[in-house]
Design a protein around this motif. Structure first.
Motif, PDB file in Angstrom:
ATOM      1  N   TYR A   1       0.826  -1.193   0.000  1.00  0.00           N
ATOM      2  CA  TYR A   1       0.000   0.000   0.000  1.00  0.00           C
ATOM      3  C   TYR A   1       0.869   1.255   0.000  1.00  0.00           C
ATOM      4  O   TYR A   1       1.893   1.312   0.667  1.00  0.00           O
ATOM      5  CB  TYR A   1      -0.947   0.023   1.212  1.00  0.00           C
ATOM      6  CG  TYR A   1      -2.160   0.893   0.957  1.00  0.00           C
ATOM      7  CD1 TYR A   1      -3.293   0.350   0.369  1.00  0.00           C
ATOM      8  CD2 TYR A   1      -2.143   2.242   1.249  1.00  0.00           C
ATOM      9  CE1 TYR A   1      -4.398   1.141   0.096  1.00  0.00           C
ATOM     10  CE2 TYR A   1      -3.234   3.043   0.977  1.00  0.00           C
ATOM     11  CZ  TYR A   1      -4.359   2.488   0.403  1.00  0.00           C
ATOM     12  OH  TYR A   1      -5.443   3.291   0.117  1.00  0.00           O
ATOM     13  N   LYS A   2       0.451   2.240  -0.750  1.00  0.00           N
ATOM     14  CA  LYS A   2       1.248   3.462  -0.928  1.00  0.00           C
ATOM     15  C   LYS A   2       1.405   4.203   0.396  1.00  0.00           C
ATOM     16  O   LYS A   2       0.419   4.541   1.054  1.00  0.00           O
ATOM     17  CB  LYS A   2       0.607   4.376  -1.977  1.00  0.00           C
ATOM     18  CG  LYS A   2       0.623   3.768  -3.377  1.00  0.00           C
ATOM     19  CD  LYS A   2       0.103   4.752  -4.383  1.00  0.00           C
ATOM     20  CE  LYS A   2       0.091   4.151  -5.770  1.00  0.00           C
ATOM     21  NZ  LYS A   2       1.406   3.748  -6.234  1.00  0.00           N
TER      22      LYS A   2
ATOM     23  N   THR B   1      -0.180   8.101   1.214  1.00  0.00           N
ATOM     24  CA  THR B   1      -1.616   8.364   1.274  1.00  0.00           C
ATOM     25  C   THR B   1      -2.025   8.775   2.684  1.00  0.00           C
ATOM     26  O   THR B   1      -1.560   8.208   3.666  1.00  0.00           O
ATOM     27  CB  THR B   1      -2.410   7.112   0.857  1.00  0.00           C
ATOM     28  OG1 THR B   1      -1.952   6.669  -0.415  1.00  0.00           O
ATOM     29  CG2 THR B   1      -3.896   7.403   0.786  1.00  0.00           C
TER      30      THR B   1
ATOM     31  N   ASN C   1      -7.920   9.099   3.337  1.00  0.00           N
ATOM     32  CA  ASN C   1      -7.956   8.614   1.958  1.00  0.00           C
ATOM     33  C   ASN C   1      -7.720   7.109   1.866  1.00  0.00           C
ATOM     34  O   ASN C   1      -8.179   6.458   0.925  1.00  0.00           O
ATOM     35  CB  ASN C   1      -6.938   9.362   1.100  1.00  0.00           C
ATOM     36  CG  ASN C   1      -7.372  10.790   0.800  1.00  0.00           C
ATOM     37  OD1 ASN C   1      -8.529  11.159   1.043  1.00  0.00           O
ATOM     38  ND2 ASN C   1      -6.461  11.597   0.298  1.00  0.00           N
ATOM     39  N   VAL C   2      -6.967   6.548   2.826  1.00  0.00           N
ATOM     40  CA  VAL C   2      -6.804   5.092   2.856  1.00  0.00           C
ATOM     41  C   VAL C   2      -8.168   4.430   3.009  1.00  0.00           C
ATOM     42  O   VAL C   2      -8.510   3.482   2.288  1.00  0.00           O
ATOM     43  CB  VAL C   2      -5.872   4.665   4.002  1.00  0.00           C
ATOM     44  CG1 VAL C   2      -5.936   3.148   4.208  1.00  0.00           C
ATOM     45  CG2 VAL C   2      -4.435   5.074   3.705  1.00  0.00           C
TER      46      VAL C   2
ATOM     47  N   SER D   1     -10.330   4.869  -0.093  1.00  0.00           N
ATOM     48  CA  SER D   1      -9.932   4.052  -1.241  1.00  0.00           C
ATOM     49  C   SER D   1     -10.648   2.704  -1.256  1.00  0.00           C
ATOM     50  O   SER D   1     -10.748   2.054  -2.294  1.00  0.00           O
ATOM     51  CB  SER D   1      -8.416   3.837  -1.252  1.00  0.00           C
ATOM     52  OG  SER D   1      -7.995   2.984  -0.190  1.00  0.00           O
TER      53      SER D   1
ATOM     54  N   GLY E   1      -4.467   3.526  -2.984  1.00  0.00           N
ATOM     55  CA  GLY E   1      -4.391   4.970  -3.058  1.00  0.00           C
ATOM     56  C   GLY E   1      -5.726   5.502  -3.561  1.00  0.00           C
ATOM     57  O   GLY E   1      -6.588   4.749  -4.027  1.00  0.00           O
TER      58      GLY E   1
ATOM     59  N   TYR F   1      -7.749   7.923  -6.149  1.00  0.00           N
ATOM     60  CA  TYR F   1      -7.627   8.630  -7.425  1.00  0.00           C
ATOM     61  C   TYR F   1      -8.987   9.087  -7.940  1.00  0.00           C
ATOM     62  O   TYR F   1      -9.090   9.591  -9.054  1.00  0.00           O
ATOM     63  CB  TYR F   1      -6.972   7.715  -8.465  1.00  0.00           C
ATOM     64  CG  TYR F   1      -5.720   7.058  -7.954  1.00  0.00           C
ATOM     65  CD1 TYR F   1      -4.514   7.770  -7.869  1.00  0.00           C
ATOM     66  CD2 TYR F   1      -5.723   5.735  -7.520  1.00  0.00           C
ATOM     67  CE1 TYR F   1      -3.365   7.177  -7.377  1.00  0.00           C
ATOM     68  CE2 TYR F   1      -4.572   5.131  -7.033  1.00  0.00           C
ATOM     69  CZ  TYR F   1      -3.404   5.852  -6.961  1.00  0.00           C
ATOM     70  OH  TYR F   1      -2.268   5.266  -6.467  1.00  0.00           O
TER      71      TYR F   1
END
Length: 474
Positions: free
Chosen positions: A348-349, A352, A356-357, A360, A367, A369
């Protein structure tokens, strides 16, 4: 003991890349002492242990007496090794794909005690995997490799951060028995979240909170030990799972169809069958506990269901109204699934934000978007409040502790109320308080309508009320 103990922390302040700081640590590890470091998620347990292995930048104070040879096992070290192996793919040229470092090279290159490494490999059932690429091991198998490397390094000090997590019952018993043989010669410092995993030889407990060493308790001090036990066994009551977003459109499923039906499923690698002729049907609102030793095929079985396994199309698989291989896309499958695993956490990015996690999860993305609605943002805020992170929504996921990251990913998996929630070792790396919260949340989900749960777990005592179906791989 053979080391030059005591080890002394004298008003030591250590900085970790501006992400975390240990403040004014005063601690002394004497001969014949074995310590457990415990505390809540994000408190600094792993950071304190890592200092003994040379991590962090000293801001002030002194650390004296640490021996030259320190055997370290931690999730962070394991993730770093896996990431180093992955980077070899990025270095490939001319379309030549690297197979990665074989297990035997990691185990025996520069090994101080190859005979012990060989013995432990046999006891951990890794002998048949020595020629396999390290990157192709399961999470539990790679954990065993890290343990063998540390134990066979002839350490003067062992620093073991959650050494028992991810191990099947036989491997856990073997490791505990081996550690027992070392207590007269090798001092040990362990990071453990679970009180029921404290080995009998542990003599002292260090309680860390907000980067400070708050308590040092002798195990012989019964009153103090019981108070610390109560502190770490706080349970959150009256938990309420945030509602789903009524505008998030997961297509309705036929209530007469099973969610998943596997017929005569076979998974094999290099002509070796990992799973042979397995039949498994998961009905709507039906909950399952999946167990089995490391390498038995649990992860492969889950990836068959999620559509990520290359052998999906050579098996008879029905999932969420689709017979695999009939033209469906992987995203048509994934929209019905919430998923939590150690592998997802590593991928996982890290840049972030926490809110937002969670958001998502509405989009099954690594992430965020896609623009989210106000209702979805409100639901994410409800999850943050439930997790005790209501004021941390804009913090960066990669700066959280391992346990806090796991909590966020569980919220991410649950946020859309999927028909199937797959929890692959959801309590891995969590302290007792958060572990109890997670188990309570899962119980509430099992009691709700419209969600089926697959719960993967090595700890038999972590049973979930409401899960009455069991499948075990061997």
């Amino acid at each position: 003991m053979t080391t030059n103990l005591p080890i002394r922390f004298d008003d030591l302040t250590v900085n970790f890349d501006d992400r975390f700081q240990l403040d004014h640590i005063n601690w002394q590890i004497e001969p014949q002492q074995h310590w457990v470091i415990t505390g809540a998620n994000g408190a600094g347990k792993s950071a304190l242990a890592a200092v003994l292995a040379g991590a962090g930048d000293t801001v002030s104070g002194k650390l004296e007496g640490v021996p030259a040879r320190v055997g370290l096992v931690s999730f962070e070290a394991q993730a770093e090794l896996i990431e180093a192996e992955r980077k070899k793919d990025d270095a490939d040229i001319m379309d030549v794909i690297s197979e990665g470092t074989p297990v035997h090279e990691i185990l025996f290159k520069d090994c101080a005690d190859p005979d012990l490494a060989k013995e432990l490999a046999e006891k951990f059932n890794l002998t048949q995997l020595l020629d396999r690429s390290f990157r192709k091991l399961s999470t539990g198998e790679s954990r065993k490799v890290m343990l063998i490397c540390a134990l066979a390094s002839k350490p003067d000090l062992l620093v073991l951060d959650e050494p028992f997590d991810g191990l099947d019952a036989d491997s856990l018993a073997m490791l505990q028995a081996h550690l027992q043989t070392l207590i007269k010669t090798v001092p040990m410092v362990m990071v453990l979240n679970r009180f029921d995993e404290f080995p009998e030889f542990i003599t002292h407990i260090a309680y860390v909170d907000h980067g400070q060493l708050q308590l040092q308790v002798s195990r012989d001090d019964t009153t103090a030990f019981e108070e610390l036990y109560k502190l770490l066994h706080i349970k959150t009551t009256d938990l309420t799972v945030p509602a789903a977003d009524p505008d998030t459109a997961i297509p309705a499923l036929n209530p007469d169809d099973p969610l998943v039906r596997l017929r005569n499923l076979t998974i094999q690698y290099d002509n070796k069958k990992i799973i042979d002729n397995l039949n498994w049907t998961i009905e709507p609102n039906q909950h399952w506990q999946l167990s089995g030793p490391n390498g038995s095929g649990k992860t492969g079985l889950l990836s068959i269901i999620t559509g990520d396994h290359p052998q999906c199309y050579v098996n008879d698989i029905f999932v969420f109204g689709f017979k695999r291989g009939s033209g469906e896309s992987i995203w048509q499958i994934k929209q019905f699934i919430g998923y939590v695993s150690t592998a997802l956490q590593w991928e996982y990015k890290g840049t972030t934000g926490l809110r937002n996690v969670i958001l998502s999860g509405f989009h099954d993305s690594n992430g965020l978007y896609t623009r989210c609605t106000d209702r979805q943002k409100a639901i994410a805020n409800e999850w943050l409040e439930l997790l005790g992170m209501s004021d941390r929504g804009d913090e960066i996921f990669g700066k959280l502790s391992y346990g806090d990251q796991r909590l966020l990913l569980i919220a991410r998996a649950m946020v859309k109320h999927p028909p199937l929630l797959i929890l692959d070792e959801p309590c891995l790396g969590l302290d007792d308080m958060n572990r109890q919260m997670v188990l309570a949340l899962i119980e509430k989900i099992c009691a709700s309508t419209g969600i089926s749960v697959i719960y993967v777990n090595h700890h038999p005592e972590d049973k979930i009320k409401g899960i009455g179906n069991y499948i075990s791989l061997v």
